[in-house]
Design an enzyme around this catalytic site. Structure first.
Site, PDB file in Angstrom:
ATOM      1  N   ASP A   1       1.821   4.733   9.342  1.00  0.00           N
ATOM      2  CA  ASP A   1       0.576   5.028   8.622  1.00  0.00           C
ATOM      3  C   ASP A   1      -0.618   5.067   9.567  1.00  0.00           C
ATOM      4  O   ASP A   1      -1.595   5.770   9.300  1.00  0.00           O
ATOM      5  CB  ASP A   1       0.333   3.985   7.529  1.00  0.00           C
ATOM      6  CG  ASP A   1       1.486   3.925   6.544  1.00  0.00           C
ATOM      7  OD1 ASP A   1       1.765   4.946   5.906  1.00  0.00           O
ATOM      8  OD2 ASP A   1       2.128   2.864   6.450  1.00  0.00           O
TER       9      ASP A   1
ATOM     10  N   LYS B   1      12.082   7.645   3.952  1.00  0.00           N
ATOM     11  CA  LYS B   1      11.759   7.895   5.359  1.00  0.00           C
ATOM     12  C   LYS B   1      13.025   8.004   6.206  1.00  0.00           C
ATOM     13  O   LYS B   1      13.137   8.869   7.086  1.00  0.00           O
ATOM     14  CB  LYS B   1      10.869   6.776   5.901  1.00  0.00           C
ATOM     15  CG  LYS B   1       9.465   6.751   5.330  1.00  0.00           C
ATOM     16  CD  LYS B   1       8.519   7.622   6.143  1.00  0.00           C
ATOM     17  CE  LYS B   1       7.093   7.498   5.654  1.00  0.00           C
ATOM     18  NZ  LYS B   1       6.114   8.178   6.493  1.00  0.00           N
TER      19      LYS B   1
ATOM     20  N   ASN C   1      -2.391  11.330  -0.308  1.00  0.00           N
ATOM     21  CA  ASN C   1      -1.315  11.725  -1.203  1.00  0.00           C
ATOM     22  C   ASN C   1      -0.905  10.516  -2.033  1.00  0.00           C
ATOM     23  O   ASN C   1      -1.273   9.399  -1.704  1.00  0.00           O
ATOM     24  CB  ASN C   1      -0.130  12.317  -0.409  1.00  0.00           C
ATOM     25  CG  ASN C   1       0.423  11.382   0.646  1.00  0.00           C
ATOM     26  OD1 ASN C   1       0.701  10.223   0.361  1.00  0.00           O
ATOM     27  ND2 ASN C   1       0.575  11.879   1.860  1.00  0.00           N
TER      28      ASN C   1
ATOM     29  N   GLU D   1       5.858   0.220   7.587  1.00  0.00           N
ATOM     30  CA  GLU D   1       5.524   1.276   6.636  1.00  0.00           C
ATOM     31  C   GLU D   1       4.770   0.728   5.430  1.00  0.00           C
ATOM     32  O   GLU D   1       5.199  -0.240   4.796  1.00  0.00           O
ATOM     33  CB  GLU D   1       6.816   1.954   6.156  1.00  0.00           C
ATOM     34  CG  GLU D   1       6.606   3.231   5.376  1.00  0.00           C
ATOM     35  CD  GLU D   1       6.033   4.339   6.235  1.00  0.00           C
ATOM     36  OE1 GLU D   1       5.194   5.098   5.704  1.00  0.00           O
ATOM     37  OE2 GLU D   1       6.418   4.459   7.412  1.00  0.00           O
TER      38      GLU D   1
ATOM     39  N   ARG E   1       0.850  -1.185   0.000  1.00  0.00           N
ATOM     40  CA  ARG E   1       0.000   0.000   0.000  1.00  0.00           C
ATOM     41  C   ARG E   1       0.891   1.242   0.000  1.00  0.00           C
ATOM     42  O   ARG E   1       0.984   1.969   0.971  1.00  0.00           O
ATOM     43  CB  ARG E   1      -0.931  -0.005   1.214  1.00  0.00           C
ATOM     44  CG  ARG E   1      -2.122   0.919   1.060  1.00  0.00           C
ATOM     45  CD  ARG E   1      -2.341   1.726   2.316  1.00  0.00           C
ATOM     46  NE  ARG E   1      -1.196   2.576   2.625  1.00  0.00           N
ATOM     47  CZ  ARG E   1      -1.284   3.811   3.092  1.00  0.00           C
ATOM     48  NH1 ARG E   1      -2.450   4.359   3.292  1.00  0.00           N
ATOM     49  NH2 ARG E   1      -0.195   4.518   3.367  1.00  0.00           N
TER      50      ARG E   1
END
Length: 552
Positions: free
Chosen positions: A267, A172, A414, A243, A154
């Protein structure tokens, strides 16, 4: 040992300093250093200071034709000279954040198999399940403290991108280094490549990932169990950040390992904290307390439900309870209103299913859609995590504004192409009264003679500070109380000048200072609750300030 004392970082004191991005200084090596390191003659004779190299690098970046080219250029720089990469990024953060992270990183992940290969990160497949400790040691990083890991299913709002998801952990961790001062040698990005169900990738002859359907069920969790055990054994001081896992797995993975190893899901928990911070800031503008808030969520996946849980905790701490607490938040997903009469495949939605009594109270039924819910509930806040462009259309925004003097509209999806509403439309349809925040960056605009700045609800304001604090305070369980503390501190970072321009978040240019404040607040909360300990007598602010790495 190298002239800067870091030759041992990759585990090989004789490693070529020009081939190790942690040691390489490029043309900044002096003549004496070149002779001592055995690289004399392998560089042009010119010697350039770091400041001169920064000017050279930013000029090259600005000459690139588009942001994807700039992403590739920055990736090559990071793989060559990390000190220079991080200095360029930190000194031009507002300009380059959209390049190294959203929205450009989404395009880079989609095209990952066609971009120049990266020299960083670790790839783990089901075929590696019996040798995971050795794979972790193959990273040649002896003291990993922070892992960002994805199973690639995802990626942002783009879905299953297979091996291309590696761009997210790399990005990240770069932000951890820039924002919170985590040392690069302590960071390891990992892709759990368990296959992909993206047929376009499987049919692509250039695809670099595992060509197999996604691993599911018990075999999937058996691999994760072995991965977590291997991390615990190989890097016992390591924090794991989960993540971009699909909502079907995100809560299960977080809950399964939260008590086993220091870990959190950005998330779910990071998004929740940044959204809560925006709400707290908006309440400073509207003057309306928690007991008067009515919040409607469009989207009931991991992000949306994570926000709902943290907001509920904040409301409960503010004294809201009982029927008022239960009825303050309503969720709408692709099937309509989330209510108790539905059958749920995803267990995380049940916690926010509206009761029959509350449905009757609002005049709703099982067929109610987002516009119906907005008209009936008259919310003060509308939060979108749908990844559906235009989900907040004109009738919905006008319905928000009809009964609320200062509606708060948070379009968090986003990249930009998935944003629920563009700020200009939200202002136009609300008569300029909406307080708007977005997941992607949008430029300021003038409306009805007033300047409006749209704060970006970017997790980068939260996760670097939280993660760094957990490392400093040796936190073993990363619970929601730490994210509540982070959210409150982030909200306090918004100055009066920003509020005057209707911005709900600080400017990205202040990211490092904001991350330091967030980290100190989280350290203090961890110590207060017993979740962590101070390593010495320093106050949290001093500990954070003196522990932050700077690229020099």
């Amino acid at each position: 040992m190298s002239v800067d004392g870091r030759a041992e970082l990759r585990g090989d004191p004789l490693a070529d300093p020009l081939a190790d991005p942690l040691r390489n200084r490029g043309l900044a090596f002096t003549a004496a250093e070149r002779a001592a390191l055995g690289v004399r003659g392998r560089l042009p004779p010119a010697v350039r200071t770091l400041e001169e190299q920064i000017r050279w690098a930013i000029e090259r970046l600005r000459e690139r034709r588009d942001d994807l080219d700039r992403y590739v250029e920055l990736a090559a720089l990071q793989d060559d000279n990390e000190t220079l990469f991080f200095r360029v990024l930190s000194e031009h953060l507002a300009e380059l954040l959209p390049v190294v992270y959203t929205p450009t990183v989404g395009l880079a992940c989609q095209r990952y198999s066609r971009l120049p290969p990266r020299r960083r990160g670790l790839w783990i497949t089901p075929d590696d399940s019996d040798c995971l400790p050795q794979l972790l040691r193959n990273s040649r990083q002896p003291d990993v403290r922070l892992i960002v890991v994805t199973d690639n299913e995802r990626i942002l709002g783009l879905g299953d991108l297979g091996a291309g998801g590696m761009g997210i952990p790399i990005g990240k961790l770069a932000l951890y280094c820039v924002a919170a001062g985590v040392r690069p040698e302590h960071c390891l990005p990992i892709s759990l490549d368990v296959g992909t169900n993206n047929r376009q990738l499987l049919d692509d002859p250039l695809y670099i990932g595992r060509r197999a359907p996604r691993l599911r069920g018990a075999p999937y969790f058996q691999l994760l169990d072995k991965f977590v055990a291997a991390v615990r054994a190989t890097f016992p001081r390591c924090l794991i950040q989960w993540e971009d896992f699909h909502k079907d797995n995100a809560f299960a993975v977080r809950d399964r390992y939260q008590a086993v190893t220091p870990s959190f899901n950005d998330d779910i928990q990071g998004t929740a904290a940044v959204a809560l911070a925006g709400l707290l800031t908006a309440m400073r503008v509207t003057g309306e307390p928690w007991e008067r808030q009515r919040i409607v969520y469009a989207g009931a996946g991991g992000a949306g439900v994570g926000i709902g849980r943290l907001v509920r905790a904040a409301m409960r701490q503010a004294g809201v309870d009982g029927d008022a607490l239960r009825a303050a938040q309503l969720f709408v997903d692709s099937q309509g209103l989330v209510h108790a009469g539905r059958q749920f495949r995803e267990s995380h939605k049940r916690d926010f299913a509206v009761s029959a009594a509350d449905m009757a109270r609002y005049g709703l039924d099982g067929a109610s859609r987002l516009l119906d819910v907005v008209r009936a509930v008259r919310p003060t806040v509308l939060i979108g995590t749908t990844t559906q462009r235009g989900a907040f259309d004109e009738p919905i925004v006008r319905a928000m504004a009809e009964h609320c003097p200062r509606p708060v509209i948070m379009a968090l999806s986003n990249p930009t192409a998935q944003c629920e509403v563009v700020p200009e439309d939200a202002l136009r349809w609300s008569g300029g009264r909406a307080l708007v925040a977005t997941g992607s960056a949008f430029p300021p605009l003038e409306f009805a003679g007033r300047r409006h700045v749209f704060g970006q609800a970017n997790n980068v304001f939260i996760f670097p500070g939280v993660g760094f604090a957990c490392l400093l305070a040796n936190v073993q369980r990363v619970d929601d109380g730490l994210f509540l503390a982070a959210a409150r501190e982030l909200a306090e970072c918004v100055t009066g000048d920003r509020l005057g321009e209707h911005a709900l978040y600080p400017p990205v240019a202040e990211l490092r200072a904001v991350s330091a404040r967030v980290a100190a607040a989280v350290v203090r909360e961890a110590v207060r609750t017993g979740a962590g300990v101070l390593p010495d007598a320093r106050l949290p602010e001093q500990l954070v300030a003196e522990s932050m790495w700077s690229p020099a």
